[in-house]
Write a protein that holds these residues in place. Structure first.
Motif, PDB file in Angstrom:
ATOM      1  N   THR A   1       0.817  -1.222   0.000  1.00 41.08           N
ATOM      2  CA  THR A   1       0.000   0.000   0.000  1.00 41.08           C
ATOM      3  C   THR A   1       0.848   1.268   0.000  1.00 41.08           C
ATOM      4  O   THR A   1       0.353   2.340  -0.321  1.00 41.08           O
ATOM      5  N   GLY A   2       2.097   1.153   0.408  1.00 46.25           N
ATOM      6  CA  GLY A   2       2.981   2.313   0.456  1.00 46.25           C
ATOM      7  C   GLY A   2       2.966   3.053   1.778  1.00 46.25           C
ATOM      8  O   GLY A   2       3.780   3.952   1.993  1.00 46.25           O
ATOM      9  N   ASN A   3       2.082   2.690   2.684  1.00 47.66           N
ATOM     10  CA  ASN A   3       1.975   3.424   3.948  1.00 47.66           C
ATOM     11  C   ASN A   3       3.220   3.269   4.825  1.00 47.66           C
ATOM     12  O   ASN A   3       3.701   4.245   5.405  1.00 47.66           O
ATOM     13  N   THR A   4       3.743   2.064   4.923  1.00 53.31           N
ATOM     14  CA  THR A   4       4.955   1.848   5.720  1.00 53.31           C
ATOM     15  C   THR A   4       6.134   2.587   5.096  1.00 53.31           C
ATOM     16  O   THR A   4       6.891   3.278   5.790  1.00 53.31           O
ATOM     17  N   ALA A   5       6.292   2.451   3.793  1.00 49.53           N
ATOM     18  CA  ALA A   5       7.408   3.101   3.100  1.00 49.53           C
ATOM     19  C   ALA A   5       7.311   4.624   3.196  1.00 49.53           C
ATOM     20  O   ALA A   5       8.322   5.305   3.395  1.00 49.53           O
ATOM     21  N   ARG A   6       6.112   5.153   3.066  1.00 53.15           N
ATOM     22  CA  ARG A   6       5.930   6.607   3.177  1.00 53.15           C
ATOM     23  C   ARG A   6       6.312   7.087   4.582  1.00 53.15           C
ATOM     24  O   ARG A   6       6.965   8.120   4.739  1.00 53.15           O
ATOM     25  N   THR A   7       5.924   6.326   5.583  1.00 56.98           N
ATOM     26  CA  THR A   7       6.270   6.682   6.958  1.00 56.98           C
ATOM     27  C   THR A   7       7.784   6.663   7.148  1.00 56.98           C
ATOM     28  O   THR A   7       8.352   7.565   7.769  1.00 56.98           O
ATOM     29  N   ALA A   8       8.448   5.660   6.595  1.00 56.86           N
ATOM     30  CA  ALA A   8       9.915   5.591   6.668  1.00 56.86           C
ATOM     31  C   ALA A   8      10.539   6.803   5.980  1.00 56.86           C
ATOM     32  O   ALA A   8      11.490   7.403   6.495  1.00 56.86           O
ATOM     33  N   ALA A   9      10.010   7.183   4.829  1.00 58.62           N
ATOM     34  CA  ALA A   9      10.524   8.345   4.097  1.00 58.62           C
ATOM     35  C   ALA A   9      10.359   9.625   4.923  1.00 58.62           C
ATOM     36  O   ALA A   9      11.268  10.464   4.979  1.00 58.62           O
ATOM     37  N   LEU A  10       9.221   9.759   5.573  1.00 57.35           N
ATOM     38  CA  LEU A  10       8.982  10.942   6.407  1.00 57.35           C
ATOM     39  C   LEU A  10       9.923  10.969   7.613  1.00 57.35           C
ATOM     40  O   LEU A  10      10.370  12.046   8.029  1.00 57.35           O
ATOM     41  N   LEU A  11      10.249   9.803   8.153  1.00 58.74           N
ATOM     42  CA  LEU A  11      11.211   9.744   9.256  1.00 58.74           C
ATOM     43  C   LEU A  11      12.603  10.177   8.793  1.00 58.74           C
ATOM     44  O   LEU A  11      13.310  10.892   9.510  1.00 58.74           O
ATOM     45  N   VAL A  12      12.997   9.744   7.604  1.00 62.20           N
ATOM     46  CA  VAL A  12      14.292  10.165   7.047  1.00 62.20           C
ATOM     47  C   VAL A  12      14.321  11.683   6.907  1.00 62.20           C
ATOM     48  O   VAL A  12      15.296  12.336   7.287  1.00 62.20           O
ATOM     49  N   GLU A  13      13.253  12.250   6.385  1.00 55.18           N
ATOM     50  CA  GLU A  13      13.183  13.708   6.244  1.00 55.18           C
ATOM     51  C   GLU A  13      13.206  14.401   7.607  1.00 55.18           C
ATOM     52  O   GLU A  13      13.847  15.430   7.765  1.00 55.18           O
ATOM     53  N   LYS A  14      12.512  13.831   8.584  1.00 55.60           N
ATOM     54  CA  LYS A  14      12.471  14.419   9.930  1.00 55.60           C
ATOM     55  C   LYS A  14      13.877  14.495  10.534  1.00 55.60           C
ATOM     56  O   LYS A  14      14.196  15.418  11.274  1.00 55.60           O
ATOM     57  N   CYS A  15      14.718  13.534  10.182  1.00 55.89           N
ATOM     58  CA  CYS A  15      16.104  13.517  10.667  1.00 55.89           C
ATOM     59  C   CYS A  15      17.011  14.459   9.872  1.00 55.89           C
ATOM     60  O   CYS A  15      18.181  14.609  10.209  1.00 55.89           O
ATOM     61  N   GLY A  16      16.494  15.048   8.804  1.00 53.40           N
ATOM     62  CA  GLY A  16      17.299  15.956   7.992  1.00 53.40           C
ATOM     63  C   GLY A  16      17.949  15.306   6.789  1.00 53.40           C
ATOM     64  O   GLY A  16      18.769  15.926   6.110  1.00 53.40           O
ATOM     65  N   GLY A  17      17.591  14.058   6.516  1.00 61.17           N
ATOM     66  CA  GLY A  17      18.176  13.352   5.382  1.00 61.17           C
ATOM     67  C   GLY A  17      17.546  13.736   4.056  1.00 61.17           C
ATOM     68  O   GLY A  17      16.407  14.200   4.002  1.00 61.17           O
ATOM     69  N   ASN A  18      18.315  13.527   3.005  1.00 57.96           N
ATOM     70  CA  ASN A  18      17.852  13.733   1.636  1.00 57.96           C
ATOM     71  C   ASN A  18      17.522  12.356   1.062  1.00 57.96           C
ATOM     72  O   ASN A  18      18.431  11.567   0.805  1.00 57.96           O
ATOM     73  N   LEU A  19      16.254  12.061   0.891  1.00 60.67           N
ATOM     74  CA  LEU A  19      15.854  10.745   0.398  1.00 60.67           C
ATOM     75  C   LEU A  19      16.129  10.643  -1.096  1.00 60.67           C
ATOM     76  O   LEU A  19      15.519  11.337  -1.898  1.00 60.67           O
ATOM     77  N   MET A  20      17.062   9.767  -1.450  1.00 67.20           N
ATOM     78  CA  MET A  20      17.431   9.565  -2.851  1.00 67.20           C
ATOM     79  C   MET A  20      16.392   8.706  -3.577  1.00 67.20           C
ATOM     80  O   MET A  20      16.023   9.004  -4.704  1.00 67.20           O
ATOM     81  N   GLU A  21      15.973   7.616  -2.910  1.00 67.35           N
ATOM     82  CA  GLU A  21      15.031   6.695  -3.538  1.00 67.35           C
ATOM     83  C   GLU A  21      14.606   5.656  -2.511  1.00 67.35           C
ATOM     84  O   GLU A  21      15.286   5.435  -1.516  1.00 67.35           O
ATOM     85  N   LEU A  22      13.478   5.015  -2.789  1.00 70.67           N
ATOM     86  CA  LEU A  22      13.046   3.833  -2.055  1.00 70.67           C
ATOM     87  C   LEU A  22      13.183   2.663  -3.015  1.00 70.67           C
ATOM     88  O   LEU A  22      12.649   2.715  -4.130  1.00 70.67           O
ATOM     89  N   GLY A  23      13.906   1.625  -2.610  1.00 69.90           N
ATOM     90  CA  GLY A  23      14.128   0.467  -3.471  1.00 69.90           C
ATOM     91  C   GLY A  23      13.470  -0.778  -2.894  1.00 69.90           C
ATOM     92  O   GLY A  23      13.602  -1.054  -1.700  1.00 69.90           O
TER      93      GLY A  23
END
Length: 179
Positions: A132-154
């Motif tokens: 569904t993408g919900n878990t992956a989206r949450t992980a992406a938001l956590l990366v952003e919250k830490c200040g990371g630049n999300l390159m991609e989800l693989g």
């Protein structure tokens, strides 16, 4: 060469079995264990991921609990980068950020150590299956919250009918297999 790779990917796809009504009625679970249980297919998965990411400037790989860990460690080793566990609540020992979300199975919480990512670091997130993408989206938001630049989800596999890729927009994502 393209035919050989295409043929190998088709054989890899055949190794992923569907388990009906697991872990609950109505869910068609994609079981990757036959694919990762055979060295030639596990190597193929890693070779494809390595080829895709080896020339990109990735600082760390974030792995989604728990099957993302299977690929993240080997891929991080091959790329010479660190690994960040994104875990379910209560599994990380230090100060964490946490986000609540709805998964296919109910209400969930994902966490990441607050100091896991330095501001501006380039992060790749890996997991086994995009549903569904919900878990992956949450992980992406956590990366952003830490200040990371999300390159991609693989992902190894994507269940296209569940439209997880749409939920991940605008985050870029890649999957080796589509079902």
């Amino acid at each position: 060469m393209t035919f050989v790779l295409s043929s190998s990917i088709e054989r890899l796809k055949e190794k992923i079995r569907t388990i009906p009504d697991f872990p609950r009625p109505g869910v068609m679970f994609k079981d990757i264990t036959p694919a990762i249980g055979e060295g030639q297919f596990f190597r193929l998965i890693l070779t494809i991921f390595i080829a895709r990411y080896q020339k990109k400037k990735i600082d760390k790989i974030a792995a989604i609990d728990a099957r993302g860990f299977i690929f993240a460690g080997a891929l991080a080793h091959a790329l010479g980068v660190g690994i960040i566990p994104i875990r379910k609540k209560g599994k990380l020992p230090y100060k964490t950020y946490e986000l609540h979300y709805k998964s296919e199975y109910g209400e969930e919480v994902l966490t990441i150590h607050q100091d896991a990512i330095s501001k501006g670091e380039n992060i790749l997130i890996v997991d086994d299956v995009l549903a569904t993408g919900n878990t992956a989206r949450t992980a992406a938001l956590l990366v952003e919250k830490c200040g990371g630049n999300l390159m991609e989800l693989g992902f190894l596999a994507e269940l296209s009918n569940l439209k997880g890729r749409e939920r991940l927009f605008p985050f870029p994502c890649y999957s080796i297999l589509q079902f």
